[in-house]
Motif scaffolding. Structure first.
Motif, PDB file in Angstrom:
ATOM      1  N   UNK A  78      32.751  37.727  28.384  1.00  0.00           N
ATOM      2  CA  UNK A  78      32.266  36.353  28.255  1.00  0.00           C
ATOM      3  C   UNK A  78      31.412  35.919  29.455  1.00  0.00           C
ATOM      4  N   UNK A  79      31.238  36.815  30.421  1.00  0.00           N
ATOM      5  CA  UNK A  79      30.455  36.467  31.608  1.00  0.00           C
ATOM      6  C   UNK A  79      28.970  36.421  31.265  1.00  0.00           C
ATOM      7  N   UNK A  80      28.322  35.300  31.607  1.00  0.00           N
ATOM      8  CA  UNK A  80      26.866  35.187  31.436  1.00  0.00           C
ATOM      9  C   UNK A  80      26.146  35.811  32.630  1.00  0.00           C
ATOM     10  N   UNK A  81      26.526  35.375  33.839  1.00  0.00           N
ATOM     11  CA  UNK A  81      25.936  35.928  35.059  1.00  0.00           C
ATOM     12  C   UNK A  81      27.039  36.067  36.101  1.00  0.00           C
ATOM     13  N   UNK A  82      26.818  36.976  37.047  1.00  0.00           N
ATOM     14  CA  UNK A  82      27.781  37.197  38.123  1.00  0.00           C
ATOM     15  C   UNK A  82      27.014  37.492  39.400  1.00  0.00           C
ATOM     16  N   UNK A  83      27.408  36.820  40.505  1.00  0.00           N
ATOM     17  CA  UNK A  83      26.734  37.051  41.788  1.00  0.00           C
ATOM     18  C   UNK A  83      27.761  37.038  42.909  1.00  0.00           C
ATOM     19  N   UNK A  84      27.819  38.110  43.722  1.00  0.00           N
ATOM     20  CA  UNK A  84      28.714  38.111  44.880  1.00  0.00           C
ATOM     21  C   UNK A  84      28.282  37.049  45.891  1.00  0.00           C
ATOM     22  N   UNK A  85      29.248  36.366  46.491  1.00  0.00           N
ATOM     23  CA  UNK A  85      28.969  35.374  47.522  1.00  0.00           C
ATOM     24  C   UNK A  85      29.197  35.992  48.900  1.00  0.00           C
ATOM     25  N   UNK A  86      28.569  35.444  49.941  1.00  0.00           N
ATOM     26  CA  UNK A  86      28.704  36.042  51.268  1.00  0.00           C
ATOM     27  C   UNK A  86      30.075  35.840  51.900  1.00  0.00           C
ATOM     28  N   UNK A  87      30.880  34.918  51.388  1.00  0.00           N
ATOM     29  CA  UNK A  87      32.168  34.619  52.008  1.00  0.00           C
ATOM     30  C   UNK A  87      33.292  35.480  51.445  1.00  0.00           C
ATOM     31  N   UNK A  88      34.243  35.819  52.326  1.00  0.00           N
ATOM     32  CA  UNK A  88      35.430  36.548  51.938  1.00  0.00           C
ATOM     33  C   UNK A  88      36.612  35.584  51.837  1.00  0.00           C
ATOM     34  N   UNK A  89      37.733  36.086  51.334  1.00  0.00           N
ATOM     35  CA  UNK A  89      38.913  35.225  51.256  1.00  0.00           C
ATOM     36  C   UNK A  89      40.143  35.986  51.726  1.00  0.00           C
ATOM     37  N   UNK A  90      41.153  35.227  52.119  1.00  0.00           N
ATOM     38  CA  UNK A  90      42.436  35.790  52.529  1.00  0.00           C
ATOM     39  C   UNK A  90      43.524  35.158  51.670  1.00  0.00           C
ATOM     40  N   UNK A  91      44.689  35.798  51.652  1.00  0.00           N
ATOM     41  CA  UNK A  91      45.805  35.253  50.887  1.00  0.00           C
ATOM     42  C   UNK A  91      46.230  33.899  51.440  1.00  0.00           C
ATOM     43  N   UNK A  92      46.406  32.959  50.528  1.00  0.00           N
ATOM     44  CA  UNK A  92      46.936  31.649  50.884  1.00  0.00           C
ATOM     45  C   UNK A  92      48.061  31.309  49.920  1.00  0.00           C
ATOM     46  N   UNK A  93      49.112  30.646  50.396  1.00  0.00           N
ATOM     47  CA  UNK A  93      50.242  30.316  49.519  1.00  0.00           C
ATOM     48  C   UNK A  93      49.779  29.579  48.263  1.00  0.00           C
ATOM     49  N   UNK A  94      50.265  30.032  47.115  1.00  0.00           N
ATOM     50  CA  UNK A  94      49.928  29.392  45.849  1.00  0.00           C
ATOM     51  C   UNK A  94      48.663  29.908  45.201  1.00  0.00           C
ATOM     52  N   UNK A  95      47.930  30.826  45.882  1.00  0.00           N
ATOM     53  CA  UNK A  95      46.659  31.310  45.352  1.00  0.00           C
ATOM     54  C   UNK A  95      46.605  32.832  45.226  1.00  0.00           C
ATOM     55  N   UNK A  96      47.739  33.477  45.298  1.00  0.00           N
ATOM     56  CA  UNK A  96      47.769  34.931  45.287  1.00  0.00           C
ATOM     57  C   UNK A  96      48.115  35.473  43.900  1.00  0.00           C
ATOM     58  N   UNK A  97      47.924  36.772  43.744  1.00  0.00           N
ATOM     59  CA  UNK A  97      48.272  37.415  42.477  1.00  0.00           C
ATOM     60  C   UNK A  97      49.768  37.297  42.212  1.00  0.00           C
ATOM     61  N   UNK A  98      50.565  37.381  43.266  1.00  0.00           N
ATOM     62  CA  UNK A  98      52.012  37.221  43.092  1.00  0.00           C
ATOM     63  C   UNK A  98      52.348  35.831  42.571  1.00  0.00           C
ATOM     64  N   UNK A  99      51.615  34.815  43.035  1.00  0.00           N
ATOM     65  CA  UNK A  99      51.844  33.455  42.527  1.00  0.00           C
ATOM     66  C   UNK A  99      51.489  33.359  41.052  1.00  0.00           C
ATOM     67  N   UNK A 100      50.401  34.014  40.655  1.00  0.00           N
ATOM     68  CA  UNK A 100      50.009  34.023  39.242  1.00  0.00           C
ATOM     69  C   UNK A 100      51.093  34.672  38.380  1.00  0.00           C
TER      70      UNK A 100
END
Length: 217
Positions: free
Chosen positions: A192-214
């Motif tokens: 279902x993706x129309x377009x995809x573009x990598x962004x320059x910023x990275x991310x780190x684990x934060x409480x409530x936003x991790x795969x384990x939380x999902x």
């Protein structure tokens, strides 16, 4: 015993060339005779050369199985795309073989509770859907490994995402991500993706936003 294991057990039994009744198999596998009838229909539809009828017994007429295979996600992804391409081609013999192989794989893949899966590798326009989804697979995999944010357009709506995992459910590849736009998890089909573009910023684990939380939801 789940359906996949039961089908395998029935297949192993039938390989001896003897005649096996549905009643005997039902008793040994602790299921109803009607369940065995349905299983035999699944095996026949999947290309197993079953001979016999209800009330008489069943056997097979040829060697019909390869050794069990354990496929990685990448291997299943490659097989999915290859079958979709061949199934949508104008090479009649290969297209039919791809459809038959698809049916055999479909018969042994696990079912998801509450879902009615489409046949493996096929949809209304199998090649178009498969190709459209898989073109984004390398970028998503790379972003998950690098923990890199993505800007993804889904049905005309842009989302800045933290991609967390790729999964294969109901014969469809999906991505689970944290959406910076909605401040919530987002699960979506990659076709279902129309377009995809990598962004320059990275991310780190934060409480409530991790795969384990999902997965804890």
């Amino acid at each position: 015993m789940n359906r996949k294991d039961r089908l395998y057990a029935i297949t192993q039994r039938l390989r001896d060339g003897a005649l096996h009744t549905a009643e005997a198999m039902a008793q040994d596998l602790d299921v109803s005779v009607r369940t065995i009838y349905r299983d035999m229909e699944v095996l026949a539809a999947s290309g197993v050369p079953v001979a016999g009828t209800r009330g008489y017994g069943y056997t097979v007429q040829a060697a019909i199985t390869l050794p069990p295979l354990n496929l990685t996600e990448a291997e299943l992804e490659a097989l999915h795309l290859a079958l979709a391409i061949l199934g949508g081609s104008d090479m009649d013999e290969h297209a039919e073989a791809a459809r038959q192989l698809s049916a055999k794989i479909d018969a042994v893949l696990p079912e998801e509770a509450g879902q009615t899966p489409a046949p493996f590798g096929y949809a209304t326009d199998a090649f178009a859907e498969a190709a459209h989804g898989f073109v984004h697979m390398p970028a998503i995999r790379s972003a998950i490994r690098a923990r890199q944010k993505l800007r993804v357009s889904l049905d005309g709506v842009e989302h800045d995402l933290r991609p967390l995992t790729l999964d294969y459910f109901g014969r469809v590849w999906t991505c689970v991500a944290w959406s910076e736009m909605t401040a919530d998890f987002l699960s979506f089909r990659i076709d279902r993706i129309d377009t995809l573009r990598p962004l320059p910023s990275l991310f780190v684990d934060e409480p409530g936003r991790t795969l384990a939380d999902w997965r804890a939801r």
